[in-house]
Design a protein around this motif. Structure first.
Motif, PDB file in Angstrom:
ATOM      1  N   PRO A  30      35.073  29.958  45.749  1.00  0.00           N
ATOM      2  CA  PRO A  30      34.835  31.407  45.803  1.00  0.00           C
ATOM      3  C   PRO A  30      35.764  32.164  44.847  1.00  0.00           C
ATOM      4  O   PRO A  30      36.946  31.828  44.715  1.00  0.00           O
ATOM      5  CB  PRO A  30      35.137  31.774  47.253  1.00  0.00           C
ATOM      6  N   VAL A  31      35.215  33.169  44.179  1.00  0.00           N
ATOM      7  CA  VAL A  31      35.966  34.045  43.277  1.00  0.00           C
ATOM      8  C   VAL A  31      35.680  35.482  43.717  1.00  0.00           C
ATOM      9  O   VAL A  31      34.518  35.818  43.957  1.00  0.00           O
ATOM     10  CB  VAL A  31      35.534  33.817  41.808  1.00  0.00           C
ATOM     11  N   PRO A  32      36.708  36.337  43.825  1.00  0.00           N
ATOM     12  CA  PRO A  32      36.456  37.724  44.233  1.00  0.00           C
ATOM     13  C   PRO A  32      35.448  38.420  43.318  1.00  0.00           C
ATOM     14  O   PRO A  32      35.343  38.092  42.127  1.00  0.00           O
ATOM     15  CB  PRO A  32      37.838  38.385  44.116  1.00  0.00           C
ATOM     16  N   ASP A  33      34.727  39.397  43.853  1.00  0.00           N
ATOM     17  CA  ASP A  33      33.698  40.104  43.091  1.00  0.00           C
ATOM     18  C   ASP A  33      34.245  40.839  41.880  1.00  0.00           C
ATOM     19  O   ASP A  33      33.507  41.084  40.931  1.00  0.00           O
ATOM     20  CB  ASP A  33      32.971  41.116  43.985  1.00  0.00           C
ATOM     21  N   ASN A  34      35.521  41.206  41.895  1.00  0.00           N
ATOM     22  CA  ASN A  34      36.093  41.931  40.763  1.00  0.00           C
ATOM     23  C   ASN A  34      36.688  40.997  39.706  1.00  0.00           C
ATOM     24  O   ASN A  34      37.348  41.459  38.784  1.00  0.00           O
ATOM     25  CB  ASN A  34      37.173  42.911  41.245  1.00  0.00           C
ATOM     26  N   GLN A  35      36.408  39.689  39.804  1.00  0.00           N
ATOM     27  CA  GLN A  35      36.933  38.719  38.835  1.00  0.00           C
ATOM     28  C   GLN A  35      35.831  37.836  38.268  1.00  0.00           C
ATOM     29  O   GLN A  35      34.845  37.540  38.937  1.00  0.00           O
ATOM     30  CB  GLN A  35      37.955  37.779  39.488  1.00  0.00           C
ATOM     31  N   GLU A  36      36.049  37.422  37.033  1.00  0.00           N
ATOM     32  CA  GLU A  36      35.316  36.322  36.412  1.00  0.00           C
ATOM     33  C   GLU A  36      36.395  35.330  35.996  1.00  0.00           C
ATOM     34  O   GLU A  36      37.369  35.715  35.347  1.00  0.00           O
ATOM     35  CB  GLU A  36      34.526  36.788  35.181  1.00  0.00           C
ATOM     36  N   VAL A  37      36.247  34.075  36.392  1.00  0.00           N
ATOM     37  CA  VAL A  37      37.280  33.071  36.118  1.00  0.00           C
ATOM     38  C   VAL A  37      36.635  31.863  35.443  1.00  0.00           C
ATOM     39  O   VAL A  37      35.633  31.331  35.920  1.00  0.00           O
ATOM     40  CB  VAL A  37      37.999  32.629  37.419  1.00  0.00           C
ATOM     41  N   PHE A  38      37.233  31.440  34.333  1.00  0.00           N
ATOM     42  CA  PHE A  38      36.755  30.279  33.591  1.00  0.00           C
ATOM     43  C   PHE A  38      37.935  29.359  33.320  1.00  0.00           C
ATOM     44  O   PHE A  38      39.065  29.821  33.162  1.00  0.00           O
ATOM     45  CB  PHE A  38      36.135  30.711  32.252  1.00  0.00           C
ATOM     46  N   CYS A  39      37.675  28.070  33.273  1.00  0.00           N
ATOM     47  CA  CYS A  39      38.726  27.130  32.908  1.00  0.00           C
ATOM     48  C   CYS A  39      38.219  26.232  31.777  1.00  0.00           C
ATOM     49  O   CYS A  39      37.026  26.009  31.620  1.00  0.00           O
ATOM     50  CB  CYS A  39      39.212  26.323  34.108  1.00  0.00           C
ATOM     51  N   HIS A  40      39.164  25.761  30.993  1.00  0.00           N
ATOM     52  CA  HIS A  40      38.860  24.881  29.870  1.00  0.00           C
ATOM     53  C   HIS A  40      38.673  23.468  30.418  1.00  0.00           C
ATOM     54  O   HIS A  40      39.441  23.029  31.281  1.00  0.00           O
ATOM     55  CB  HIS A  40      40.006  24.924  28.852  1.00  0.00           C
ATOM     56  N   PRO A  41      37.667  22.732  29.950  1.00  0.00           N
ATOM     57  CA  PRO A  41      37.394  21.409  30.511  1.00  0.00           C
ATOM     58  C   PRO A  41      38.452  20.348  30.192  1.00  0.00           C
ATOM     59  O   PRO A  41      38.512  19.329  30.870  1.00  0.00           O
ATOM     60  CB  PRO A  41      36.048  21.036  29.902  1.00  0.00           C
ATOM     61  N   VAL A  42      39.317  20.594  29.204  1.00  0.00           N
ATOM     62  CA  VAL A  42      40.289  19.574  28.803  1.00  0.00           C
ATOM     63  C   VAL A  42      41.732  20.009  29.068  1.00  0.00           C
ATOM     64  O   VAL A  42      42.528  19.250  29.601  1.00  0.00           O
ATOM     65  CB  VAL A  42      40.110  19.208  27.305  1.00  0.00           C
ATOM     66  N   THR A  43      42.047  21.254  28.719  1.00  0.00           N
ATOM     67  CA  THR A  43      43.432  21.727  28.892  1.00  0.00           C
ATOM     68  C   THR A  43      43.624  22.257  30.308  1.00  0.00           C
ATOM     69  O   THR A  43      42.691  22.321  31.098  1.00  0.00           O
ATOM     70  CB  THR A  43      43.754  22.856  27.890  1.00  0.00           C
ATOM     71  N   ASP A  44      44.820  22.672  30.625  1.00  0.00           N
ATOM     72  CA  ASP A  44      45.126  23.234  31.939  1.00  0.00           C
ATOM     73  C   ASP A  44      45.119  24.767  31.860  1.00  0.00           C
ATOM     74  O   ASP A  44      45.867  25.432  32.563  1.00  0.00           O
ATOM     75  CB  ASP A  44      46.493  22.728  32.405  1.00  0.00           C
ATOM     76  N   GLN A  45      44.274  25.332  30.984  1.00  0.00           N
ATOM     77  CA  GLN A  45      44.240  26.773  30.781  1.00  0.00           C
ATOM     78  C   GLN A  45      43.041  27.395  31.465  1.00  0.00           C
ATOM     79  O   GLN A  45      41.982  26.779  31.576  1.00  0.00           O
ATOM     80  CB  GLN A  45      44.184  27.090  29.288  1.00  0.00           C
ATOM     81  N   SER A  46      43.243  28.634  31.913  1.00  0.00           N
ATOM     82  CA  SER A  46      42.127  29.375  32.495  1.00  0.00           C
ATOM     83  C   SER A  46      42.158  30.808  31.981  1.00  0.00           C
ATOM     84  O   SER A  46      43.193  31.314  31.544  1.00  0.00           O
ATOM     85  CB  SER A  46      42.172  29.333  34.016  1.00  0.00           C
ATOM     86  N   LEU A  47      41.000  31.438  32.036  1.00  0.00           N
ATOM     87  CA  LEU A  47      40.841  32.833  31.629  1.00  0.00           C
ATOM     88  C   LEU A  47      40.326  33.597  32.837  1.00  0.00           C
ATOM     89  O   LEU A  47      39.335  33.197  33.455  1.00  0.00           O
ATOM     90  CB  LEU A  47      39.849  32.956  30.472  1.00  0.00           C
ATOM     91  N   ILE A  48      41.022  34.683  33.176  1.00  0.00           N
ATOM     92  CA  ILE A  48      40.609  35.521  34.288  1.00  0.00           C
ATOM     93  C   ILE A  48      40.360  36.922  33.754  1.00  0.00           C
ATOM     94  O   ILE A  48      41.246  37.527  33.141  1.00  0.00           O
ATOM     95  CB  ILE A  48      41.680  35.571  35.394  1.00  0.00           C
ATOM     96  N   VAL A  49      39.146  37.419  33.968  1.00  0.00           N
ATOM     97  CA  VAL A  49      38.802  38.796  33.624  1.00  0.00           C
ATOM     98  C   VAL A  49      38.708  39.530  34.953  1.00  0.00           C
ATOM     99  O   VAL A  49      37.946  39.138  35.831  1.00  0.00           O
ATOM    100  CB  VAL A  49      37.464  38.879  32.861  1.00  0.00           C
ATOM    101  N   GLU A  50      39.510  40.582  35.095  1.00  0.00           N
ATOM    102  CA  GLU A  50      39.584  41.269  36.380  1.00  0.00           C
ATOM    103  C   GLU A  50      39.367  42.762  36.193  1.00  0.00           C
ATOM    104  O   GLU A  50      39.976  43.388  35.323  1.00  0.00           O
ATOM    105  CB  GLU A  50      40.951  41.004  37.017  1.00  0.00           C
ATOM    106  N   LEU A  51      38.476  43.338  36.998  1.00  0.00           N
ATOM    107  CA  LEU A  51      38.271  44.781  37.024  1.00  0.00           C
ATOM    108  C   LEU A  51      39.259  45.368  38.023  1.00  0.00           C
ATOM    109  O   LEU A  51      39.338  44.926  39.166  1.00  0.00           O
ATOM    110  CB  LEU A  51      36.840  45.114  37.443  1.00  0.00           C
ATOM    111  N   LEU A  52      40.020  46.366  37.578  1.00  0.00           N
ATOM    112  CA  LEU A  52      41.081  46.927  38.401  1.00  0.00           C
ATOM    113  C   LEU A  52      40.854  48.410  38.664  1.00  0.00           C
ATOM    114  O   LEU A  52      40.194  49.101  37.898  1.00  0.00           O
ATOM    115  CB  LEU A  52      42.432  46.722  37.701  1.00  0.00           C
ATOM    116  N   GLU A  53      41.431  48.884  39.737  1.00  0.00           N
ATOM    117  CA  GLU A  53      41.302  50.284  40.126  1.00  0.00           C
ATOM    118  C   GLU A  53      42.207  51.173  39.273  1.00  0.00           C
ATOM    119  O   GLU A  53      43.347  50.820  38.978  1.00  0.00           O
ATOM    120  CB  GLU A  53      41.682  50.420  41.603  1.00  0.00           C
TER     121      GLU A  53
END
Length: 118
Positions: A30-53
């Motif tokens: 589960p990911v909160p509705d105000n976030q989009e979360v992606f991870c790289h298939p090889v590295t230990d990196q992730s990208l989080i796009v978050e809508l904030l108030e």
């Protein structure tokens, strides 16, 4: 350079260019509705796009920094580093009639992943 793909975010409200094979974390947990979360298939990196108030007490570049540092604090980040803060041209925004300014912040936070110790 790694091949990329255009990925719609928040039901297509806007999009981001991500590496091919980026994994949508909402397919895994589960990911909160105000976030989009992606991870790289090889590295230990992730990208989080978050809508904030909106926080009326901070404006401009300071608002971008405020939110980045606030999210890091809430997540228990061991380190928070802002690499750059740049204004976005309003002419290039889909929501240009709705906002007076837009900023993009690039940075790094050292945060323990789910179920891991910091």
């Amino acid at each position: 350079m790694e091949p990329t793909t255009d990925c719609p975010l928040f039901g297509g409200a806007f999009s981001a260019i991500l590496p091919m094979g980026a994994i949508d974390v909402s397919d895994l947990r589960p990911v909160p509705d105000n976030q989009e979360v992606f991870c790289h298939p090889v590295t230990d990196q992730s990208l989080i796009v978050e809508l904030l108030e909106l926080q009326a007490h901070v404006r401009g570049e300071a608002a971008a920094r405020y939110h980045f540092e606030d999210v890091g604090g809430v997540q228990g980040a061991r380190a928070v580093h802002v690499e750059s803060v740049q204004p976005l041209s309003l002419e290039n925004l889909a929501l240009r009639g709705c906002c007076q300014e837009a900023w993009v912040l690039s940075g790094k936070q050292q945060i323990a992943k789910e179920n891991q110790q910091p």
